[in-house]
Design an enzyme around this catalytic site. Sequence first.
Site, PDB file in Angstrom:
ATOM      1  N   ASP A 239       0.822  -1.209   0.000  1.00 25.51           N
ATOM      2  CA  ASP A 239       0.000   0.000   0.000  1.00 25.51           C
ATOM      3  C   ASP A 239       0.858   1.261   0.000  1.00 25.51           C
ATOM      4  O   ASP A 239       0.559   2.240  -0.694  1.00 25.51           O
ATOM      5  CB  ASP A 239      -0.892   0.035   1.244  1.00 25.51           C
ATOM      6  CG  ASP A 239      -1.824  -1.158   1.344  1.00 25.51           C
ATOM      7  OD1 ASP A 239      -1.439  -2.242   0.850  1.00 25.51           O
ATOM      8  OD2 ASP A 239      -2.906  -1.028   1.938  1.00 25.51           O
TER       9      ASP A 239
ATOM     10  N   GLU B  24      -6.476 -10.700  -5.399  1.00 22.81           N
ATOM     11  CA  GLU B  24      -6.363 -11.819  -4.466  1.00 22.81           C
ATOM     12  C   GLU B  24      -7.500 -12.830  -4.616  1.00 22.81           C
ATOM     13  O   GLU B  24      -7.598 -13.768  -3.834  1.00 22.81           O
ATOM     14  CB  GLU B  24      -6.285 -11.294  -3.036  1.00 22.81           C
ATOM     15  CG  GLU B  24      -5.014 -10.482  -2.797  1.00 22.81           C
ATOM     16  CD  GLU B  24      -4.971  -9.830  -1.433  1.00 22.81           C
ATOM     17  OE1 GLU B  24      -6.021  -9.806  -0.748  1.00 22.81           O
ATOM     18  OE2 GLU B  24      -3.899  -9.328  -1.050  1.00 22.81           O
TER      19      GLU B  24
END
Length: 780
Positions: free
Chosen positions: A354, A482
């Site tokens: 991130d 994911e």
Amino acid sequence: MDPWRLRERAYNPGYVGQTETLFAVSNGYLGIRASFEEGEPSYRPGTLLNGFHETWPIVYPEQAHGFATTGQTIVRVPDGTAIRLFVDDDPVTCETTEVRQFDRALDMRRGVLDRSVVYQLADGRRFRVDTRRFASLAQRHLACLRYEVTALDAPGSVVISSELLTPRAAEGPALDPRQSRALTEGTLEPGLERAENVRVIRTWRAARSGLVVAVGMDHEFDEQFVTHVRTKLDGHRADVAFQADVQPGQTVTLTKWLAYHHGAEDAADLADRAGVTLLRARGIGYSAALADHERVVTQFWQRSEVVWEGASAAQQALHFSLFSILQASLRSEGHGVPAKGLTGTGYEGHYFWDTEAYVLPFLTHSSPNVARSLLMHRIRMLPAARRRAREVGCAGALFPWRTINGEEASAYYAAGTAQYHIDADIAYALDQYVKVTGDADLLFRHGAELLVETARMWAGLGFFSQRHGGRFVIHKVTGPDEYTTVVDNNLFTNLMAAENLTLAAEAVDRVRVESPPDFRTLVEHTGLREEELATWRRAAERMYLPYDEATGVHLQDDSFLDQAPWDFAATPPERYPLLLHYHPLVIYRHQVIKQTDVVLATVLLPDRFTAHQRRQIFDYYDPLTTGDSSLSECIQAIAAADVGKYRSAEEYLVDAAAVDMADTAGNLRDGVHVASAGGTWMAVVYGFARYRWRSPRGPEFSPMLPTRARRLRFPLRIHGSVLDVDIEEHRVTYSVRHGDPVTAHHYGEEFTAVAGSPVSFSGDYHTHDAAPGPAPSDTA
């Protein structure tokens, strides 16, 4: 709606969890959730320190070589925000006493949290409590609370009990993987105790990690009206109590200083440092300490603010996004940025990609010293990354997918270790920082070594496949999505790996030519061989990129089209996010995307695709993307604007800005979404201003104005100069606030802005779907 203040105008116990997060104050090292000083009601009150964590053994029913063995979880440290109020020996709280007036506001312009509550006792007497707190951005180890009690219409005997509380309750059940795991009692072992008059300093040790935290509290008060009555310590609490007989119209004030230090050092040393912090704070006084803090906040806004004229809600949301990054990063020196900042324990306080992918673009263009510090934090992790690479059979260095101390803490390799792309994400962020700031020193002294080791990882992970005509392929990896794991030739991974390999070869050549002493050090540290550079270049040039001729679209991975389509029509809203309602194998068998993957590749590496290809990719993958990740909407906004779908771009921008403001992800109580905050800035600057930094010609802009805005204004720091970009409905102006002239391009036309001589272009800058943009006019 006040664009600078988040305001809660009524007492609302049903949203305590969310407001504890929204109104949290933090400086990047120290964070305090916005629990009420009186203690109740509360969801998960707490004070968090960046990097302070406990470890625990990861237990697998079936162990395998290379699995992560030690988990890491951020630990709530003793909380000094508690100040309990008693009137005539009865407790006064929002739960026990009638609340006549309530007003709480996070002032983002000043970086303070203010609260005013009028309580009415059972006998009719009214007392007003006014509080202010801040986590100092000037002194990162310091926080301060100002607590005032005013008798409005009758006298009262008031006791103010200032406390330091050790967290006793375990965290909630971690059924949601976005939450923190449960920690048992005894995580913090008490150590030293020092109490002198109204000052208390105590230390604790995390049982397994061995980290030590020292916490100090001190107090200032008017001894003419307030009396110190006791200082008491027990196992879980330190209590400094004061008494005052308050007359109608009289206000009594208590100033509470808090100091936090942590590390692997000796407890006595940390306690001494906490004492010094308290002495310094008392020495300069409350007003000066607050002024120093506010000065830093003002400087942040001067170099960072995005001005959105036309919708106060949008302006407030943008302010909150940037304020969230300020609070998460500014004083993070020596640490990373947790996914939730220091506003909650979500994601266990771990650092992910991130920071590099979503937060560093903003910091690089506004606070390059902070961006550099965060890159140095990764560079210091290189020894651990080298060890991790050996554990999983890789060459070079492999950075952990989630970590606090540099070791891999992801217990689920399919959505953890398999996301090898984190190496390339870090390399990309390093390259952006160096190109935008011109800081070659970081590249020469530290960055080149990181690029070499990450390039080695890619060179060893993939191979030249005869089946694919000698192309370089990378198998069994997971990309950003994911919901699709352990695949062959994830497009995002392959493209970013090629970028990483190229950057490493170019960096080595540059260091060799421009700084021979640093080149010798690089060779000494890495054992670099000349033939490695040829391999990296060849692998980058021959990188395999999956593409389907029938659909005319780049594939997310080799087998993506072989999966069954997800039945979105039959999936009710309450079944999202899918990861909480379906077994992973069910999700993995379908074409369904948690967060942007191929679309993200078009945003980070737009020059690797034609405009037509980017349009094809967006049209194909956008409908398959669930929005189950807060990392998606901001990227979809940029991609939509890039292909001329401005209405979609604007809606995605609104969604990105609303993640925390409207709690659209449903987990605000666990902390803010720092990456989404950074992505919101990207959506404005990369999306609607269509700023591109990768062009060899220099910065490029193709701006369009959102329909909800009359004007957008923002600064960009480029090679030490500050370029202000001002987008109006019929004019775009570029001006250099200070620094050297900046040469850039507006819709392909080169211009040079000089301090004091802005450059303007006229045209129609309203957003119209599929609009090519106005032709540039003569500069003004």
